[in-house]
Design a protein around this motif. Structure first.
Motif, PDB file in Angstrom:
ATOM      1  N   ALA A 118      -5.294  11.533 -25.885  1.00  0.00           N
ATOM      2  CA  ALA A 118      -5.058  12.269 -24.645  1.00  0.00           C
ATOM      3  C   ALA A 118      -5.927  13.524 -24.595  1.00  0.00           C
ATOM      4  O   ALA A 118      -6.495  13.860 -23.551  1.00  0.00           O
ATOM      5  N   GLU A 119      -6.056  14.221 -25.724  1.00  0.00           N
ATOM      6  CA  GLU A 119      -6.915  15.408 -25.785  1.00  0.00           C
ATOM      7  C   GLU A 119      -8.365  15.039 -25.483  1.00  0.00           C
ATOM      8  O   GLU A 119      -9.062  15.754 -24.767  1.00  0.00           O
ATOM      9  N   LEU A 120      -8.818  13.920 -26.027  1.00  0.00           N
ATOM     10  CA  LEU A 120     -10.189  13.485 -25.790  1.00  0.00           C
ATOM     11  C   LEU A 120     -10.395  13.129 -24.320  1.00  0.00           C
ATOM     12  O   LEU A 120     -11.391  13.519 -23.709  1.00  0.00           O
ATOM     13  N   LEU A 121      -9.462  12.406 -23.731  1.00  0.00           N
ATOM     14  CA  LEU A 121      -9.579  12.053 -22.315  1.00  0.00           C
ATOM     15  C   LEU A 121      -9.643  13.290 -21.432  1.00  0.00           C
ATOM     16  O   LEU A 121     -10.345  13.307 -20.417  1.00  0.00           O
ATOM     17  N   ALA A 122      -8.928  14.330 -21.802  1.00  0.00           N
ATOM     18  CA  ALA A 122      -8.926  15.557 -21.006  1.00  0.00           C
ATOM     19  C   ALA A 122     -10.312  16.194 -20.933  1.00  0.00           C
ATOM     20  O   ALA A 122     -10.624  16.896 -19.974  1.00  0.00           O
ATOM     21  N   LEU A 123     -11.162  15.919 -21.916  1.00  0.00           N
ATOM     22  CA  LEU A 123     -12.521  16.465 -21.896  1.00  0.00           C
ATOM     23  C   LEU A 123     -13.358  15.897 -20.753  1.00  0.00           C
ATOM     24  O   LEU A 123     -14.392  16.458 -20.403  1.00  0.00           O
ATOM     25  N   SER A 124     -12.949  14.788 -20.167  1.00  0.00           N
ATOM     26  CA  SER A 124     -13.736  14.151 -19.113  1.00  0.00           C
ATOM     27  C   SER A 124     -13.549  14.811 -17.760  1.00  0.00           C
ATOM     28  O   SER A 124     -14.169  14.390 -16.781  1.00  0.00           O
ATOM     29  N   GLY A 125     -12.713  15.832 -17.687  1.00  0.00           N
ATOM     30  CA  GLY A 125     -12.570  16.610 -16.453  1.00  0.00           C
ATOM     31  C   GLY A 125     -12.193  15.756 -15.256  1.00  0.00           C
ATOM     32  O   GLY A 125     -11.252  14.972 -15.309  1.00  0.00           O
ATOM     33  N   ASN A 128     -11.538  12.007 -15.574  1.00  0.00           N
ATOM     34  CA  ASN A 128     -10.368  11.552 -16.310  1.00  0.00           C
ATOM     35  C   ASN A 128      -9.603  10.550 -15.455  1.00  0.00           C
ATOM     36  O   ASN A 128      -9.170  10.872 -14.348  1.00  0.00           O
ATOM     37  N   PRO A 129      -9.432   9.333 -15.941  1.00  0.00           N
ATOM     38  CA  PRO A 129      -8.750   8.309 -15.139  1.00  0.00           C
ATOM     39  C   PRO A 129      -7.238   8.521 -15.051  1.00  0.00           C
ATOM     40  O   PRO A 129      -6.557   7.782 -14.351  1.00  0.00           O
ATOM     41  N   TYR A 130      -6.715   9.513 -15.747  1.00  0.00           N
ATOM     42  CA  TYR A 130      -5.276   9.751 -15.780  1.00  0.00           C
ATOM     43  C   TYR A 130      -4.960  11.165 -15.295  1.00  0.00           C
ATOM     44  O   TYR A 130      -4.837  12.077 -16.104  1.00  0.00           O
ATOM     45  N   PRO A 131      -4.844  11.339 -13.978  1.00  0.00           N
ATOM     46  CA  PRO A 131      -4.512  12.681 -13.501  1.00  0.00           C
ATOM     47  C   PRO A 131      -3.090  13.039 -13.919  1.00  0.00           C
ATOM     48  O   PRO A 131      -2.156  12.278 -13.689  1.00  0.00           O
ATOM     49  N   GLY A 132      -2.942  14.139 -14.535  1.00  0.00           N
ATOM     50  CA  GLY A 132      -1.631  14.555 -15.015  1.00  0.00           C
ATOM     51  C   GLY A 132      -1.690  14.845 -16.498  1.00  0.00           C
ATOM     52  O   GLY A 132      -2.682  14.593 -17.174  1.00  0.00           O
ATOM     53  N   LYS A 133      -0.615  15.356 -17.009  1.00  0.00           N
ATOM     54  CA  LYS A 133      -0.537  15.745 -18.411  1.00  0.00           C
ATOM     55  C   LYS A 133      -0.294  14.509 -19.277  1.00  0.00           C
ATOM     56  O   LYS A 133       0.584  13.702 -18.991  1.00  0.00           O
ATOM     57  N   LEU A 134      -1.081  14.393 -20.336  1.00  0.00           N
ATOM     58  CA  LEU A 134      -0.991  13.259 -21.258  1.00  0.00           C
ATOM     59  C   LEU A 134      -0.642  13.742 -22.656  1.00  0.00           C
ATOM     60  O   LEU A 134      -0.872  14.891 -23.003  1.00  0.00           O
ATOM     61  N   GLY A 135      -0.126  12.833 -23.464  1.00  0.00           N
ATOM     62  CA  GLY A 135       0.077  13.113 -24.879  1.00  0.00           C
ATOM     63  C   GLY A 135       1.350  13.857 -25.208  1.00  0.00           C
ATOM     64  O   GLY A 135       1.551  14.245 -26.351  1.00  0.00           O
ATOM     65  N   VAL A 136       2.199  14.076 -24.209  1.00  0.00           N
ATOM     66  CA  VAL A 136       3.455  14.772 -24.434  1.00  0.00           C
ATOM     67  C   VAL A 136       4.572  14.046 -23.691  1.00  0.00           C
ATOM     68  O   VAL A 136       4.328  13.311 -22.740  1.00  0.00           O
ATOM     69  N   VAL A 137       5.782  14.269 -24.126  1.00  0.00           N
ATOM     70  CA  VAL A 137       6.946  13.747 -23.425  1.00  0.00           C
ATOM     71  C   VAL A 137       7.648  14.959 -22.818  1.00  0.00           C
ATOM     72  O   VAL A 137       8.314  15.721 -23.520  1.00  0.00           O
ATOM     73  N   GLU A 138       7.404  15.164 -21.528  1.00  0.00           N
ATOM     74  CA  GLU A 138       8.035  16.272 -20.819  1.00  0.00           C
ATOM     75  C   GLU A 138       7.977  16.000 -19.324  1.00  0.00           C
ATOM     76  O   GLU A 138       7.199  15.147 -18.870  1.00  0.00           O
ATOM     77  N   GLU A 139       8.764  16.719 -18.573  1.00  0.00           N
ATOM     78  CA  GLU A 139       8.831  16.536 -17.130  1.00  0.00           C
ATOM     79  C   GLU A 139       7.450  16.753 -16.516  1.00  0.00           C
ATOM     80  O   GLU A 139       6.745  17.704 -16.855  1.00  0.00           O
ATOM     81  N   GLY A 140       7.063  15.847 -15.632  1.00  0.00           N
ATOM     82  CA  GLY A 140       5.780  15.933 -14.948  1.00  0.00           C
ATOM     83  C   GLY A 140       4.623  15.287 -15.689  1.00  0.00           C
ATOM     84  O   GLY A 140       3.545  15.137 -15.129  1.00  0.00           O
ATOM     85  N   MET A 170       7.291   1.504 -21.605  1.00  0.00           N
ATOM     86  CA  MET A 170       7.234   2.234 -20.345  1.00  0.00           C
ATOM     87  C   MET A 170       5.847   2.844 -20.209  1.00  0.00           C
ATOM     88  O   MET A 170       5.343   3.484 -21.134  1.00  0.00           O
ATOM     89  N   LYS A 171       5.202   2.615 -19.060  1.00  0.00           N
ATOM     90  CA  LYS A 171       3.886   3.183 -18.775  1.00  0.00           C
ATOM     91  C   LYS A 171       3.966   3.911 -17.445  1.00  0.00           C
ATOM     92  O   LYS A 171       4.428   3.355 -16.454  1.00  0.00           O
ATOM     93  N   ASP A 172       3.503   5.141 -17.447  1.00  0.00           N
ATOM     94  CA  ASP A 172       3.531   5.980 -16.249  1.00  0.00           C
ATOM     95  C   ASP A 172       4.921   6.044 -15.626  1.00  0.00           C
ATOM     96  O   ASP A 172       5.072   6.082 -14.406  1.00  0.00           O
ATOM     97  N   GLY A 173       5.949   6.025 -16.461  1.00  0.00           N
ATOM     98  CA  GLY A 173       7.322   6.125 -15.976  1.00  0.00           C
ATOM     99  C   GLY A 173       7.917   4.821 -15.470  1.00  0.00           C
ATOM    100  O   GLY A 173       9.061   4.782 -15.039  1.00  0.00           O
ATOM    101  N   VAL A 174       7.148   3.719 -15.534  1.00  0.00           N
ATOM    102  CA  VAL A 174       7.638   2.416 -15.082  1.00  0.00           C
ATOM    103  C   VAL A 174       7.945   1.564 -16.316  1.00  0.00           C
ATOM    104  O   VAL A 174       7.107   1.422 -17.209  1.00  0.00           O
ATOM    105  N   ILE A 175       9.131   0.988 -16.339  1.00  0.00           N
ATOM    106  CA  ILE A 175       9.519   0.141 -17.475  1.00  0.00           C
ATOM    107  C   ILE A 175       8.991  -1.275 -17.243  1.00  0.00           C
ATOM    108  O   ILE A 175       9.298  -1.908 -16.238  1.00  0.00           O
ATOM    109  N   TYR A 176       8.180  -1.762 -18.197  1.00  0.00           N
ATOM    110  CA  TYR A 176       7.593  -3.094 -18.117  1.00  0.00           C
ATOM    111  C   TYR A 176       8.318  -4.086 -19.010  1.00  0.00           C
ATOM    112  O   TYR A 176       8.223  -5.287 -18.785  1.00  0.00           O
TER     113      TYR A 176
END
Length: 184
Positions: A118-125, A128-140, A170-176
């Protein structure tokens, strides 16, 4: 690789043929390494006796040295894989992750595949294909969670068989997948 680092590259993909001087340079400049252990079956895709196979043998052998150098110089190491384009090999991604415990602890391996990536992906500004906070379990945050039947810190091989050992996915808050709901 050294020319790329001098030019400002922040991440080296693969790096299976790096040497000590290159690893030291990466550490000094804070350059990331995105490595992967290669699946043994990949070797079979190169014809025996061919130049491609000889090069593949050299790359496969470089995995040990590169991971050892990454540990020696404490290079920020992400876990990556190119096998997603092969359905047969993609099913083995968990086994490939487990394979890096040859060089890293299970906790380090799991961290590489999750928060560190997640830290590495954040370097892509903006790319980054994943808008939002990655690598943590927290609200938002974009939540990708796995509930594993067992403790992968004690038995990393659990991730090698997700069909059997992942009870909830669960991916992006959706249970698969949720085998717990089916067991009620």
């Amino acid at each position: 690789v050294q020319r790329a680092i001098t030019a400002g590259v922040q991440n080296i993909e693969h790096g299976h043929l790096m040497d000590d001087a290159t690893a030291r340079m990466m550490a000094e400049k804070g350059v990331w390494l995105s490595m992967q252990p290669l699946p043994d079956e990949l070797m079979d895709s190169f014809p025996p006796g061919s130049e491609q196979r000889a090069k593949a043998v050299e790359v496969f052998a470089g995995t040990e040295k590169t991971y050892t150098l990454a540990k020696k110089y404490r290079i920020k190491t992400a876990w990556g894989t190119d096998v997603l384009f092969s359905p047969a090999l993609a099913e083995k991604q968990g086994a490939l992750l487990a394979k890096i415990t040859t060089w890293f602890t299970p906790a380090e391996a799991l961290a590489q595949a999750t928060g560190t990536n997640a830290e590495l992906l954040a370097l892509s500004g903006k790319r980054n294909p994943y808008p939002g906070k990655l690598g943590v379990v927290e609200e938002g945050a974009l939540a990708d969670l796995l509930l594993v039947d067992g403790n992968p810190l004690e038995n990393i091989q659990l991730v090698a068989d997700p069909a059997r050992n992942f009870l909830v996915i669960m991916k992006d808050g959706v249970i698969y997948k949720n085998t717990l709901a089916a067991a009620r």
